[in-house]
Design a protein around this motif. Sequence first.
Motif: not given
Length: 487
Positions: A97-100, A103-111, A168-171
Motif C-alpha cells: 500500500y503506497e498511499g497512491d 497505483v493501488e487501484t491498478r494493482r488490485f484491479a489486476f489482482f 475502502q479503496g474509492v477510485c
Amino acid sequence: MTQVLFVTAECAPFIKAGGLGDVAASLPGAIRNCNVRVLMPYYSCLHDDRADFRFFAAFYVDFEGGHRRVRIYHGELDGVSYYLLQAPDYFTCNTPYEGDCGVETRRFAFFACALMAVMPALGYQPDIIHLNDWHTGPIAAMIYYRRMHDSFFAKMRTVFTIHNLRYQGVCDRNYMQYCTRLPDEVFNSGGMAWYDWTANPMRCGLYYADRITTVSERYAEEIQQPEFGEGLDSLLRDRREVVSGIINGLDYKVFSPETDRYLNVHYSAETVREGKAYYKERLQQEFNLPVDKGAFLAASISRLTDQKGIDLIAQTAERLISRGAQIVITGDGDGDHTRIVDDLGRRFPGRIAAYPVFNESFSRTLYAAADALLMPSRFEPCGLSQLIAMRYGSVPVVRRTGGLRDTVLPYGENTGLGFVFDDYTPDAFDQAFAEAERLYHQDRRAWDALVQRDMHADFSWDASARRYEALYNALVAEAAQAQTGGL
C-alpha cells in the motif's frame, strides 16, 4: 472436505502491513476440518526465505487492453499451501500500500482479474472464496456474475471479511470498469456505485458476498450505525442477516515470550518479573530513559493514525509523565501523526521515547519490556496488540470499543484483564492510566495477579476457527441445495 481459497493482499511472514497480515498467517492453519489454501500477490518486496516457492504455471490475463503474463508460484509453510501471483508490471513495489490511489487501484484491479483467470489452473475447485478487505472487493462481483453462466463457478460461494471499514479503496469509476469489465449496473446502481462518479471496492464486496464477517462481535454491531459505519452502515443494516462478528485469535506458536524468535532471553508466567526487568533495563539504556526497574513503563505499538488515539496520548503526555511514568511510542503511519510522536520525544527527553517506524523485532522487545500497553483507540475492529501484550505480561489500557471491548474485561478485585475507559477524552484516558499506575506502585501483589491472568488468558484461534468452519460448511450446503432446486 470443504475447499477454501483464502485471498489476501498481505500475509506474514512474507509481507505484513497490519493486522490482516497476522490473520492471514494464522487463521488458515487453525482451520482443521476444511482444506484452506492462500492466494496473494508475489510482490517484489516479499520475504520468501521461510518457504520454498517454486514455479507452478504461467498464463495470460486480459487487462488494460492487452495480454499480461502472470506466473504462479506454489509453496508450503507449516502445512498450509500458498499460491503467489507474479506480475512485475503490477507487483513491483516497496510496500503493498503506497498511499497512491491510482497505483493501488491498478494493482488490485489486476489482482482481481488475475485471480479469476488463474483459478481453473490451480488444479482444484474451491467451494469457498474467502475475500479480505477492499483489495478483493471486485472479486465478489466477478464471481456473482460468472457463476450464472460458467459451470466452474456455479457452486462457488464468497465470504467477505472486513478488517477495517475505514479503508475502502474509492477510485475513478471509469477506470475501475475499464479494468474489471463488470456490467454497467454494478457501477450505476449496484455494489460499486458511489458518490461523485467514483467506485467503491469495499462496498462492492459487502454488496455481492454471500456472507460478511468482521473481526469482533462488537464491531459487527458498531458498523451498522452511522458513527462507525463509514458511510456503509445503511447497506450493512440491509444485509444484517448475513453479517457476523468472529473475533480474531492469536497464534501462540508465533507470539509467546517462552519461544519468541526475536527475543534473546525467554521468560514464562513464572519468570515474568525477571524477564521484564531484563528487557526494561535494556530499553531504558537504549533510549536514554532513567534506568529504574521500578518505573512504570507504558508502550504504544500501533499504526500512527487518528484511529489509534495518538492525539489522546499527546494531550495527556505531560500529566502521565508528571507522576513518574516512562512512555515508548513506536509504529509507522501518516505524516501528521509521525510528527506528533517525534515532537513528544523532543519535548520530553528522558521520559518519552519516540521510534516512529515499525520494526517487528523491536516491537517484540517492547512488548516484553512494557508494564502496560496503551490503546486509546477511537475505534478498533478487533486489535491484536492487546492480545499480544497480555501474552507477554503487559497490561492493556484501552478504550471500550470494538474488539477491545470484547477482549479486555475491566479490572476489578481478583477479576478482569486490563483498564478501560469509555469517553474519548483526555480526562477519561488519564484516569484509566492513573488507575493502572496506582495498582502497579501501591499493590504489587494485585498487579502481579493481573499479569498472571493476562498471560494465561486464552485468545487462541480454536473457537473462532470452528466458527469459520461452520460458516463455510453452511454455505456449501446452501449451494448444493440451490443446485438441486431446493431454493
